[in-house]
Structure formats: C-alpha cells, structure tokens
Design an enzyme around this catalytic site. Sequence first.
Site, PDB file in Angstrom:
ATOM      1  CG  HIS A 160      -4.115   3.797  -3.400  1.00  0.00           C
ATOM      2  ND1 HIS A 160      -5.283   3.275  -2.903  1.00  0.00           N
ATOM      3  CD2 HIS A 160      -3.175   2.859  -3.184  1.00  0.00           C
ATOM      4  CE1 HIS A 160      -5.058   2.086  -2.384  1.00  0.00           C
ATOM      5  NE2 HIS A 160      -3.777   1.801  -2.553  1.00  0.00           N
ATOM      6  CG  HIS A 186       1.046   1.229  -4.403  1.00  0.00           C
ATOM      7  ND1 HIS A 186       1.355   1.169  -3.067  1.00  0.00           N
ATOM      8  CD2 HIS A 186      -0.219   0.744  -4.520  1.00  0.00           C
ATOM      9  CE1 HIS A 186       0.322   0.674  -2.399  1.00  0.00           C
ATOM     10  NE2 HIS A 186      -0.655   0.403  -3.259  1.00  0.00           N
TER      11      HIS A 186
HETATM   12  P1  5GP Z   1      -3.249  -0.971  -1.120  1.00  0.00           P
HETATM   13  O1  5GP Z   1      -2.838  -2.231  -0.415  1.00  0.00           O
HETATM   14  O2  5GP Z   1      -4.681  -0.609  -0.814  1.00  0.00           O
HETATM   15  O3  5GP Z   1      -2.942  -0.973  -2.588  1.00  0.00           O
HETATM   16  O4  5GP Z   1      -2.310   0.154  -0.509  1.00  0.00           O
HETATM   17  C1  5GP Z   1      -2.625   0.917   0.592  1.00  0.00           C
HETATM   18  C2  5GP Z   1      -1.344   1.601   1.036  1.00  0.00           C
HETATM   19  O5  5GP Z   1      -1.668   2.687   1.859  1.00  0.00           O
HETATM   20  C3  5GP Z   1      -0.408   0.686   1.837  1.00  0.00           C
HETATM   21  O6  5GP Z   1       0.868   0.628   1.196  1.00  0.00           O
HETATM   22  C4  5GP Z   1      -0.335   1.352   3.211  1.00  0.00           C
HETATM   23  O7  5GP Z   1       0.938   1.277   3.782  1.00  0.00           O
HETATM   24  C5  5GP Z   1      -0.727   2.777   2.907  1.00  0.00           C
HETATM   25  N1  5GP Z   1      -1.424   3.476   3.966  1.00  0.00           N
HETATM   26  C6  5GP Z   1      -2.480   2.998   4.699  1.00  0.00           C
HETATM   27  N2  5GP Z   1      -2.900   3.939   5.570  1.00  0.00           N
HETATM   28  C7  5GP Z   1      -2.107   5.029   5.369  1.00  0.00           C
HETATM   29  C8  5GP Z   1      -2.059   6.325   5.989  1.00  0.00           C
HETATM   30  O8  5GP Z   1      -2.830   6.659   6.886  1.00  0.00           O
HETATM   31  N3  5GP Z   1      -1.115   7.188   5.522  1.00  0.00           N
HETATM   32  C9  5GP Z   1      -0.231   6.851   4.529  1.00  0.00           C
HETATM   33  N4  5GP Z   1       0.663   7.772   4.157  1.00  0.00           N
HETATM   34  N5  5GP Z   1      -0.244   5.636   3.939  1.00  0.00           N
HETATM   35  C10 5GP Z   1      -1.168   4.738   4.363  1.00  0.00           C
END
Ligand code: 5GP
Length: 140
Positions: A101, A103
């Site tokens: 993903h 951001h």
């Molecule tokens: P990472 O730390 O893996 O780069 O980012 C994961 C992101 O996914 C985090 O910012 C977290 O808040 C978001 N996130 C985790 N679970 C969910 C979810 O069930 N729904 C949504 N909309 N965001 C999520």
Amino acid sequence: MKKDDCIFCKIANGEIPSDTVYDDEHFRAILDLSPASKGHTLVLPKEHFDDALSADEMTVGEIFKTAAKIAAAVKKTMDCDGINIVQNNGEAAGQTVHHLHVHIIPRYSSEKEKIVTWVQHESEPAEQKDIAARIAAKLS
Ligand code: 5GP
Ligand code: ZN
C-alpha cells in the site's frame, strides 16, 4: 491472487466496507482508519503482494501513478500545504499490514513534527564507493 487471511485483500475487493475515495479495476484508495492527519489515504492493489519488492513492475508503476493522481485530489480537498507519499517495506521499515500500500499524507505548515524523519550521518567515501559498486553489480 487474493490472500485469505489478509484484511487489505478483503477491503480492496469490497468484502469489508471502507471509506473509499477511488476504485478501478486494479486499485482501491481508502481513508486510513488511524490517520496521521485528516485526509490520510491508502492506495491498495486488489491483487495481493506483500510489498513493493515482491510486486510486479506493472503494479509498482501503476500504484505510484494512481497515488500521484489521488494526491492531487486530496491536496485540493484538504487544502493542505504539502503531501508525503510514503511506502513501507518490512517491519524494520514500519510496515504493519503486509499487503502492498502507498500512504498519501496531507501536511500542514502549522504542524510542528515531521512524519517522515531520519537521522543523517556523515558518509565515508571509500565505503560509499564500495556500496554503490555492490548495488550496481546486482542491477547489471
Ligand atoms: P503500514 O504501517 O503497514 O505502512 O500502514 C498500515 C496502515 O493501515 C496504518 O496507517 C493503519 O492505520 C492502517 N490500517 C490498518 N488496518 C486498517 C483497516 O482495517 N482499515 C483502514 N482503513 N486502515 C487500516
Ligand atoms: Zn492482501
């Protein structure tokens, strides 16, 4: 391919509802559930890849193109001053959900802290040359 136990596979493919801002054949963009700032958006491929290093070239290229397009809409909507486009690979890099993903994080001049930070170190010329040569060799 989707992965059965992956929450972002389910969200990207509409099996779990989300605050969707964009949806096409390959990608869905949603608002982050725990946003770093208002308008924090995530772009998810509908196909499962753990991260950018294991995704195919088309997906990596298209996800960043899609993210740039969505970032422009987020900037206009949120009237922010800047945008961080961030993509984490591996736990050591802060990745918590192991489905690729990107951001899109709106930033405001009034904010004190930087979200994406690192400590800069002095570099050593001989070591730099050695590292550059070793990376280049993997690419040739
Ligand atoms: P990472 O730390 O893996 O780069 O980012 C994961 C992101 O996914 C985090 O910012 C977290 O808040 C978001 N996130 C985790 N679970 C969910 C979810 O069930 N729904 C949504 N909309 N965001 C999520
Ligand atoms: Zn997945």
